[in-house]
Design a protein around this motif. Structure first.
Motif, PDB file in Angstrom:
ATOM      1  N   GLY A 258      32.340  32.291  37.959  1.00  0.00           N
ATOM      2  CA  GLY A 258      31.590  33.136  38.885  1.00  0.00           C
ATOM      3  C   GLY A 258      32.168  33.105  40.287  1.00  0.00           C
ATOM      4  O   GLY A 258      32.199  34.131  40.981  1.00  0.00           O
ATOM      5  N   ARG A 259      32.642  31.946  40.742  1.00  0.00           N
ATOM      6  CA  ARG A 259      33.229  31.867  42.075  1.00  0.00           C
ATOM      7  C   ARG A 259      34.491  32.697  42.180  1.00  0.00           C
ATOM      8  O   ARG A 259      34.716  33.392  43.183  1.00  0.00           O
ATOM      9  CB  ARG A 259      33.524  30.402  42.412  1.00  0.00           C
ATOM     10  CG  ARG A 259      32.276  29.573  42.654  1.00  0.00           C
ATOM     11  CD  ARG A 259      32.625  28.118  42.906  1.00  0.00           C
ATOM     12  NE  ARG A 259      31.426  27.329  43.121  1.00  0.00           N
ATOM     13  CZ  ARG A 259      31.421  26.006  43.315  1.00  0.00           C
ATOM     14  NH1 ARG A 259      32.581  25.359  43.342  1.00  0.00           N
ATOM     15  NH2 ARG A 259      30.295  25.361  43.505  1.00  0.00           N
ATOM     16  N   ILE A 260      35.334  32.617  41.137  1.00  0.00           N
ATOM     17  CA  ILE A 260      36.552  33.436  41.143  1.00  0.00           C
ATOM     18  C   ILE A 260      36.183  34.910  41.101  1.00  0.00           C
ATOM     19  O   ILE A 260      36.742  35.742  41.838  1.00  0.00           O
ATOM     20  CB  ILE A 260      37.453  33.069  39.960  1.00  0.00           C
ATOM     21  CG1 ILE A 260      37.855  31.596  40.027  1.00  0.00           C
ATOM     22  CG2 ILE A 260      38.689  33.954  39.920  1.00  0.00           C
ATOM     23  CD1 ILE A 260      38.658  31.125  38.836  1.00  0.00           C
ATOM     24  N   GLY A 261      35.241  35.245  40.221  1.00  0.00           N
ATOM     25  CA  GLY A 261      34.822  36.639  40.107  1.00  0.00           C
ATOM     26  C   GLY A 261      34.206  37.175  41.385  1.00  0.00           C
ATOM     27  O   GLY A 261      34.528  38.281  41.823  1.00  0.00           O
ATOM     28  N   ILE A 299      37.879  44.436  41.908  1.00  0.00           N
ATOM     29  CA  ILE A 299      36.501  44.448  41.411  1.00  0.00           C
ATOM     30  C   ILE A 299      36.470  44.346  39.889  1.00  0.00           C
ATOM     31  O   ILE A 299      35.660  43.600  39.309  1.00  0.00           O
ATOM     32  CB  ILE A 299      35.781  45.730  41.880  1.00  0.00           C
ATOM     33  CG1 ILE A 299      35.588  45.684  43.400  1.00  0.00           C
ATOM     34  CG2 ILE A 299      34.441  45.890  41.178  1.00  0.00           C
ATOM     35  CD1 ILE A 299      34.962  46.937  43.976  1.00  0.00           C
ATOM     36  N   ALA A 300      37.383  45.058  39.221  1.00  0.00           N
ATOM     37  CA  ALA A 300      37.439  44.981  37.754  1.00  0.00           C
ATOM     38  C   ALA A 300      37.804  43.572  37.300  1.00  0.00           C
ATOM     39  O   ALA A 300      37.219  43.037  36.349  1.00  0.00           O
ATOM     40  CB  ALA A 300      38.452  45.998  37.226  1.00  0.00           C
ATOM     41  N   ILE A 301      38.772  42.943  37.989  1.00  0.00           N
ATOM     42  CA  ILE A 301      39.158  41.573  37.649  1.00  0.00           C
ATOM     43  C   ILE A 301      37.989  40.617  37.875  1.00  0.00           C
ATOM     44  O   ILE A 301      37.741  39.704  37.075  1.00  0.00           O
ATOM     45  CB  ILE A 301      40.379  41.146  38.489  1.00  0.00           C
ATOM     46  CG1 ILE A 301      41.616  41.920  38.046  1.00  0.00           C
ATOM     47  CG2 ILE A 301      40.620  39.638  38.365  1.00  0.00           C
ATOM     48  CD1 ILE A 301      42.837  41.658  38.894  1.00  0.00           C
ATOM     49  N   GLY A 302      37.265  40.814  38.956  1.00  0.00           N
ATOM     50  CA  GLY A 302      36.118  39.954  39.243  1.00  0.00           C
ATOM     51  C   GLY A 302      35.058  40.024  38.165  1.00  0.00           C
ATOM     52  O   GLY A 302      34.515  38.997  37.730  1.00  0.00           O
ATOM     53  N   VAL A 303      34.756  41.230  37.708  1.00  0.00           N
ATOM     54  CA  VAL A 303      33.772  41.399  36.636  1.00  0.00           C
ATOM     55  C   VAL A 303      34.260  40.738  35.355  1.00  0.00           C
ATOM     56  O   VAL A 303      33.496  40.101  34.618  1.00  0.00           O
ATOM     57  CB  VAL A 303      33.486  42.899  36.418  1.00  0.00           C
ATOM     58  CG1 VAL A 303      32.612  43.101  35.185  1.00  0.00           C
ATOM     59  CG2 VAL A 303      32.822  43.497  37.648  1.00  0.00           C
ATOM     60  N   GLN A 304      35.568  40.875  35.083  1.00  0.00           N
ATOM     61  CA  GLN A 304      36.124  40.260  33.870  1.00  0.00           C
ATOM     62  C   GLN A 304      36.026  38.747  33.925  1.00  0.00           C
ATOM     63  O   GLN A 304      35.673  38.094  32.931  1.00  0.00           O
ATOM     64  CB  GLN A 304      37.574  40.691  33.696  1.00  0.00           C
ATOM     65  CG  GLN A 304      38.202  40.199  32.400  1.00  0.00           C
ATOM     66  CD  GLN A 304      39.612  40.711  32.223  1.00  0.00           C
ATOM     67  OE1 GLN A 304      40.234  41.180  33.164  1.00  0.00           O
ATOM     68  NE2 GLN A 304      40.121  40.614  31.012  1.00  0.00           N
ATOM     69  N   PHE A 305      36.338  38.151  35.080  1.00  0.00           N
ATOM     70  CA  PHE A 305      36.209  36.700  35.223  1.00  0.00           C
ATOM     71  C   PHE A 305      34.761  36.262  35.020  1.00  0.00           C
ATOM     72  O   PHE A 305      34.503  35.225  34.396  1.00  0.00           O
ATOM     73  CB  PHE A 305      36.682  36.270  36.611  1.00  0.00           C
ATOM     74  CG  PHE A 305      38.104  35.799  36.650  1.00  0.00           C
ATOM     75  CD1 PHE A 305      38.466  34.593  36.082  1.00  0.00           C
ATOM     76  CD2 PHE A 305      39.079  36.579  37.247  1.00  0.00           C
ATOM     77  CE1 PHE A 305      39.774  34.159  36.110  1.00  0.00           C
ATOM     78  CE2 PHE A 305      40.397  36.162  37.279  1.00  0.00           C
ATOM     79  CZ  PHE A 305      40.753  34.945  36.707  1.00  0.00           C
ATOM     80  N   ALA A 306      33.835  37.004  35.546  1.00  0.00           N
ATOM     81  CA  ALA A 306      32.424  36.616  35.485  1.00  0.00           C
ATOM     82  C   ALA A 306      31.845  36.734  34.084  1.00  0.00           C
ATOM     83  O   ALA A 306      30.906  36.024  33.739  1.00  0.00           O
ATOM     84  CB  ALA A 306      31.608  37.461  36.460  1.00  0.00           C
TER      85      ALA A 306
END
Length: 350
Positions: A258-261, A299-306
């Motif tokens: 979540g922090r990375i995302g 933003i897409a990468i953040g959602v994927q990480f989360a």
């Protein structure tokens, strides 16, 4: 101690030691010339102890005559030797786990099969584990007989890095000579190349205050070739990332991903806000600006990480911790896994 729950509180250390049984696990890979001397050294070190013990040799798919030499050793010493022959090479960690699964002792010891560890140190380490009510005693090779550049320097760097990341302060994570309380190590599943991080994994099921280190002897390799080198330093770094995650965020993995995302989403959202300000109040065209694509990508990468990161990591952990999954395959088991009682002439672990 847990082995004596319900007994008198006045039980002495010597009586406590006599109530334990010891299993010594030794993984082997291409160590044909070391098998016979190893068995002889172990018998000389433990053969006269009052504590019942067994030696478990695990052949990790050796490509030489190691398996044959192991079978000969078991045939010549059927009382206290047994062996696990794996179908192929699964790695030292899997071989060690196979031996631990086979072990019958309330105390489990591990050591390398290259004759660089001294079995005579085991009795002293076992005595300390029992008398001080510890869960793990780790060997500390203060005087290493290894090459400075290929072994000692990479090991020194790896030890400092592991301590900095995990917080479990030991001088020598790489020493395979370790003494475990069986009931605790059986709560830890080893896979990949996690044998070097055993103290850290142990700290997830017991207090770090119950983990200590003990100076031990170390000898130069006489037979065979070392399986360690500079290449393993990179493996340590990669494995350390997994250790960091599971020791810090196993109970709440969403915090890690979540922090990375959130960081990616935050940067991407801020960039989009910047572009929106220029579009709405500056009247500028933003369609062809690379920052727009970068913002959407972040933003897409953040959602994927989360989302997907948490799911895949937890699925992998669930697989390895399931009761039916193993990281090795046994071809055959040689000898009896029972621990025989010692001779009446044996002495205590003094």
């Amino acid at each position: 101690m847990e082995e004596f729950a319900g007994t008198s509180a006045t039980i002495g250390p010597r009586a406590a030691r006599a109530s334990h049984r010891l299993s010594l696990v030794v993984p082997l890979f291409n160590e044909e010339d070391n098998v016979a001397p190893l068995v002889a050294q172990v018998q000389a070190a433990l053969g006269q102890q009052a504590m019942p013990w067994q030696l478990i040799l695990v052949d990790d798919g050796s490509e030489d005559r190691t398996a044959e030499r192991v079978a000969q050793a078991v045939s010549a010493n059927p009382g206290q030797l047994c062996a696990v022959i794996l179908r192929r090479r699964f790695g030292q960690t899997a071989a060690m786990q196979a031996g631990i699964d086979m072990a019958q002792g309330s105390i489990i010891a591990t050591m390398d099969g290259d004759l660089q560890n001294n079995p005579a140190d085991i009795a002293r380490m076992v005595r300390r584990l029992i008398d001080e009510d510890l869960d793990l005693v780790v060997g500390w090779r203060q005087q290493r007989r290894d090459n400075l550049w290929l072994r000692k320097l990479p090991s020194w760097c790896a030890n400092r890095l592991i301590v900095a990341v995990t917080g479990v302060r030991l001088h020598d994570y790489g020493c395979s000579l370790k003494i475990f309380r069986g009931s605790v190590i059986r709560q830890v599943r080893l896979y990949g190349e996690m044998h070097r991080f055993i103290p850290t994994w142990m700290a997830t099921v017991t207090s770090a205050a119950r983990i200590r280190e003990e100076p031990v002897s170390h000898f130069a390799r006489v037979h065979g070739r070392s399986k360690y080198g500079l290449g393993r330093t990179f493996n340590v770094i990669l494995d350390l990332l997994s250790v960091y995650f599971f020791t810090r965020y196993r109970a709440s993995p969403g915090h890690f991903f979540g922090r990375i995302g959130l960081a990616c989403i935050g940067v991407g959202g801020a960039a989009l806000g910047y572009l929106a300000w220029h579009k709405l109040w500056g009247g500028e065209s933003i369609a062809g600006r690379p920052l727009l694509m970068l913002s959407v990508l972040l933003i897409a990468i953040g959602v994927q990480f989360a989302c997907t990161g948490i799911v895949t990591e937890m699925l992998a952990r669930t697989y390895y911790e399931s009761g039916d999954s193993k990281t090795y395959s046994v071809r055959e088991v040689l000898g009896s896994i029972a621990i025989n009682e010692p001779s009446i002439h044996a002495r205590d672990l003094r």
